[in-house]
Design an enzyme around this catalytic site. Structure first.
Site, PDB file in Angstrom:
ATOM      1  N   HIS A 132     -45.574  25.318   0.115  1.00 55.64           N
ATOM      2  CA  HIS A 132     -44.934  24.269   0.918  1.00 55.64           C
ATOM      3  C   HIS A 132     -43.529  24.686   1.364  1.00 55.64           C
ATOM      4  O   HIS A 132     -43.190  24.627   2.547  1.00 55.64           O
ATOM      5  CB  HIS A 132     -44.869  22.983   0.085  1.00 55.64           C
ATOM      6  CG  HIS A 132     -44.233  21.828   0.790  1.00 55.64           C
ATOM      7  ND1 HIS A 132     -44.969  20.826   1.383  1.00 55.64           N
ATOM      8  CD2 HIS A 132     -42.933  21.497   1.011  1.00 55.64           C
ATOM      9  CE1 HIS A 132     -44.151  19.945   1.925  1.00 55.64           C
ATOM     10  NE2 HIS A 132     -42.901  20.321   1.708  1.00 55.64           N
ATOM     11  N   GLU A 133     -42.710  25.115   0.410  1.00 55.66           N
ATOM     12  CA  GLU A 133     -41.321  25.465   0.756  1.00 55.66           C
ATOM     13  C   GLU A 133     -41.274  26.701   1.654  1.00 55.66           C
ATOM     14  O   GLU A 133     -40.474  26.753   2.599  1.00 55.66           O
ATOM     15  CB  GLU A 133     -40.473  25.678  -0.511  1.00 55.66           C
ATOM     16  CG  GLU A 133     -40.282  24.431  -1.374  1.00 55.66           C
ATOM     17  CD  GLU A 133     -39.699  23.229  -0.618  1.00 55.66           C
ATOM     18  OE1 GLU A 133     -38.996  23.424   0.381  1.00 55.66           O
ATOM     19  OE2 GLU A 133     -39.977  22.081  -1.021  1.00 55.66           O
ATOM     20  N   HIS A 136     -41.802  25.797   5.227  1.00 54.29           N
ATOM     21  CA  HIS A 136     -40.601  25.348   5.951  1.00 54.29           C
ATOM     22  C   HIS A 136     -39.814  26.542   6.509  1.00 54.29           C
ATOM     23  O   HIS A 136     -39.229  26.459   7.587  1.00 54.29           O
ATOM     24  CB  HIS A 136     -39.677  24.545   5.026  1.00 54.29           C
ATOM     25  CG  HIS A 136     -40.161  23.146   4.757  1.00 54.29           C
ATOM     26  ND1 HIS A 136     -40.667  22.328   5.742  1.00 54.29           N
ATOM     27  CD2 HIS A 136     -40.198  22.413   3.601  1.00 54.29           C
ATOM     28  CE1 HIS A 136     -40.999  21.148   5.216  1.00 54.29           C
ATOM     29  NE2 HIS A 136     -40.737  21.179   3.906  1.00 54.29           N
ATOM     30  N   HIS A 142     -43.033  18.553   7.882  1.00 53.86           N
ATOM     31  CA  HIS A 142     -44.045  17.850   7.105  1.00 53.86           C
ATOM     32  C   HIS A 142     -45.206  17.436   8.004  1.00 53.86           C
ATOM     33  O   HIS A 142     -45.007  16.988   9.124  1.00 53.86           O
ATOM     34  CB  HIS A 142     -43.433  16.629   6.400  1.00 53.86           C
ATOM     35  CG  HIS A 142     -42.544  17.027   5.266  1.00 53.86           C
ATOM     36  ND1 HIS A 142     -41.492  16.256   4.825  1.00 53.86           N
ATOM     37  CD2 HIS A 142     -42.540  18.140   4.483  1.00 53.86           C
ATOM     38  CE1 HIS A 142     -40.898  16.873   3.820  1.00 53.86           C
ATOM     39  NE2 HIS A 142     -41.502  18.027   3.590  1.00 53.86           N
ATOM     40  N   CYS A 143     -46.404  17.608   7.470  1.00 55.47           N
ATOM     41  CA  CYS A 143     -47.619  17.416   8.262  1.00 55.47           C
ATOM     42  C   CYS A 143     -48.375  16.212   7.700  1.00 55.47           C
ATOM     43  O   CYS A 143     -48.412  16.004   6.491  1.00 55.47           O
ATOM     44  CB  CYS A 143     -48.455  18.691   8.157  1.00 55.47           C
ATOM     45  SG  CYS A 143     -50.121  18.545   8.781  1.00 55.47           S
ATOM     46  N   CYS A 148     -53.235  18.636   3.705  1.00 56.54           N
ATOM     47  CA  CYS A 148     -52.498  19.856   4.077  1.00 56.54           C
ATOM     48  C   CYS A 148     -51.348  20.062   3.080  1.00 56.54           C
ATOM     49  O   CYS A 148     -50.677  19.100   2.679  1.00 56.54           O
ATOM     50  CB  CYS A 148     -51.952  19.738   5.497  1.00 56.54           C
ATOM     51  SG  CYS A 148     -50.915  21.139   5.975  1.00 56.54           S
ATOM     52  N   CYS A 167     -53.463  23.120   6.712  1.00 55.90           N
ATOM     53  CA  CYS A 167     -54.482  22.621   7.638  1.00 55.90           C
ATOM     54  C   CYS A 167     -54.593  23.653   8.766  1.00 55.90           C
ATOM     55  O   CYS A 167     -53.778  24.581   8.844  1.00 55.90           O
ATOM     56  CB  CYS A 167     -54.091  21.248   8.202  1.00 55.90           C
ATOM     57  SG  CYS A 167     -52.681  21.303   9.313  1.00 55.90           S
TER      58      CYS A 167
END
Lengths: 180, 449
Positions: A132-133, A136, A142-143, A148, A167
């Site tokens: 996640h990080e 970015h 953010h999705c 996702c 995703c």
């Protein structure tokens, strides 16, 4: 030398065994060579005695300073509890479209929530937060696509609900090298 | 609404707070910026539109409480979320009383922040939906439909269908009450701009200064009484249609201003500096002969040609008598239903009177006559007794133009109205019974005719 490597920087991590599977997965997810980089980080500079927490931006700034010439991305993994001044806590912080990111394992363990230890669950959470990080740093925001890994997660339950993968739309952006 | 279209401004004197919230909202996909003081925020407010402002209470210079009041004065639609330390909750409550949406205590639980932003966006969505629904209701309660089968009205409807598909400016000409606004709305609702609003401006209803403010809007303090920023009709018509009724009534200064907006597709609010881009279609209407105005130098020729790419002429009702029964029946159905009256139709004699009248106020006058008749009608059919006319009853001039033809027609009508009571008809005509008999003989009139 063309930057091509993802460096993972351990910062006061009580259990280094978590790093191997993390490196393997990140190499697969981002199609990058991964390597552990042992680096001196002065945590005292980031410590807030009133909050008993560490200011994540101060740690992250140290992680990305003087990067190796072939560093494409730098990911710090720390065992301490991190924060930014306006928020009570963080799971991680990233430089948007930047070089570095930092994740904390402190609130990823079940024990923190007074649950029995669950190594498998902890590893999954760690992978999700790392992906996640790093997402970015590729310019992903953010999705909302269900599941996702770029779903926003403010509680641990949110982390558990999402998948460890992107995703299709986010994966396409990562495949293209991120958002310019 | 896409997150990238939502602007969040963080106002706090502490760099770490600004920096961390900036990163937080950026990674959430919002358009984000920060300001270190109320003054700096004021500059950003002038430069761009913001949906949500996160505002610290304790700042050097103007504090958050005071700045919140300023924001409400500039744009009351902006959602303000107050950020406070635990010790200043009382002041946060004051800010809520002054119209702030919510407050958070620093440091904020990430989940609380997410929820507050989600609630703020929901409020914003509902407010916008509310405005759209009001507009839709306005559209639904649109006065009337275009009714008519006369060749003139068929031609109008054909032109509406043709021009609606284009983005050309349209000028609608016709006497007062012929339904020029209905035609403008029909063009808009059949065009690609139908999902955006149609904004009407009655150019004859305002003084120059008021019309200027009505059209272009104004910034706070632009003039005495401008206590808050106001978006003008041109700004509200963005992506839609603007309908200028009675365009012939605008002053030469307004003609020049309007021409500039049409040519540049830009304008500035009164008292403002930043040009605002707009995209709209213009439909205008006039009951005056604008060409005469151009020839007399009262109306700018360049503006006239800009406005008059496509012309639609609506004939007065007296020139399309065949539409009168249709229109009258349409109004009976419409008003009988809305007034929950059991009126079903119009008697033959009443219809004859309606057809014979010359309708100086056109379809609007016919509508008013029917509406009044429905109120007065005691049965299920409107009769001649229920009809009353705002102007003195004037028949269309039938037959021809000679004095004899006019006299014959007038004597016939009065006799019919008096049900061939000779004494009564003679009194109405202001002649004696013998003279009336001689006229009946002269024109060969009889009760059957």
């Amino acid at each position: 030398m063309k930057p091509s490597k993802l460096y993972v920087v351990p910062v006061q991590l009580s259990d280094d065994s978590v790093l191997d599977p993390l490196l393997t997965y990140l190499a697969h997810a981002f199609r990058l060579e991964t390597e552990i980089l042992w680096k001196e980080i002065d945590l005292a500079k980031a410590y807030d005695a009133k909050r008993h927490q560490y200011y994540s931006s101060t740690i992250l700034a140290q992680i990305v300073s003087n990067p190796p010439a072939d560093a494409f991305r730098m990911l710090g993994v720390t065992g301490v509890d991190i924060y930014i001044p306006v928020l009570t806590y963080l799971f991680g912080e990233a430089q948007f479209k930047g070089l570095g990111a930092l994740i904390s394992t402190y609130r990823l363990r079940s024990e923190f929530y007074e649950q029995p230890p669950d190594a498998q669950l902890f590893h999954e959470r760690l992978l999700k937060e790392a992906v996640h990080e790093l997402g970015h740093t590729y310019g992903l925001v953010h999705c909302n696509y269900p599941g996702c890994v770029m779903n926003s997660s403010t509680y641990i339950e949110d982390v558990d609900e999402k998948m460890v993968s992107f995703c299709r739309a986010c994966a396409k952006i990562i495949g293209e090298g991120g958002i310019e | 609404m896409d997150k990238e279209n939502i602007g969040i401004l963080v106002v706090d004197d502490e760099f770490s707070v600004r920096d961390s919230l900036y990163k937080w909202f950026m990674s959430d996909g919002f358009r984000t910026d920060t300001a270190e003081s109320a003054d700096a925020a004021m500059v950003k407010l002038r430069e761009q539109t913001w949906d949500i402002i996160l505002l610290d209470i304790k700042m050097p210079g103007m504090d958050g409480i005071e700045f919140n009041r300023h924001i409400r004065g500039i744009d009351k639609d902006i959602i303000v979320i107050i950020m406070t330390a635990y010790s200043s909750v009382d002041t946060a409550v004051q800010a809520l009383k002054d119209g702030a949406f919510d407050y958070v205590s620093k440091p904020v639980d990430p989940d609380d922040l997410t929820h507050i932003i989600r609630n703020a966006l929901e409020k914003r969505r509902l407010a916008r939906e509310n405005i759209q629904l009001k507009q839709q209701i306005e559209d639904l309660s649109m006065p009337d439909d275009i009714v008519g089968t006369s060749p003139q009205m068929r031609r109008v409807l054909e032109m509406v269908a043709t021009v609606a598909k284009t983005d050309a400016t349209v000028m609608i000409r016709g006497e007062s009450g012929t339904g020029k606004e209905l035609v403008a709305r029909a063009i808009h609702s059949n065009s690609n701009r139908r999902y955006a609003p149609i904004i009407s401006v009655n150019c004859g209803a305002f003084t120059e200064t008021l019309l200027e403010s009505e059209l272009f809007g104004h910034e706070k303090g632009a003039f005495t009484g401008a206590s808050a920023r106001r978006r003008g009709k041109i700004e509200r018509a963005d992506k839609g249609t603007i309908f200028f009724d009675e365009i012939g009534n605008i002053t030469s200064k307004m003609q020049m201003d309007l021409l500039r907006v049409i040519e540049t597709k830009q304008f500035t609010r009164l008292g403002g500096e930043k040009p605002i881009e707009v995209d709209f279609r213009i439909i205008s209407a006039t009951n005056r002969d604008l060409e005469e105005g151009v020839a007399a130098g009262e109306f700018r020729e360049d503006l006239y040609f800009r406005l008059n790419v496509f012309t639609i002429d609506i004939a007065p009702l007296r020139e399309r008598t065949e539409d009168i029964p249709l229109l009258a029946d349409y109004f009976v159905q419409k008003y009988a239903q809305s007034m929950t009256r059991g009126v079903k139709g119009i008697s033959a004699d009443a219809m004859k009177m309606l057809e014979a009248y010359d309708w100086p106020g056109n379809a609007r006058e016919l509508r008013n006559v029917i509406e009044r008749a429905i109120v007065l009608c005691s049965g299920d059919e409107i009769t001649a007794r229920d009809l009353s006319f705002p102007f003195r009853y004037r028949m269309k001039q039938p037959g021809g133009d000679t004095l004899e033809e006019v006299e014959k027609s007038h004597v016939t009508r009065i006799l019919e109205r008096a049900d061939w009571n000779i004494s009564h008809a003679a009194t109405v005509l202001g002649i004696d019974r013998t003279t009336l008999y001689s006229k009946i003989k002269k024109y060969g009139l009889s009760k059957q005719s």
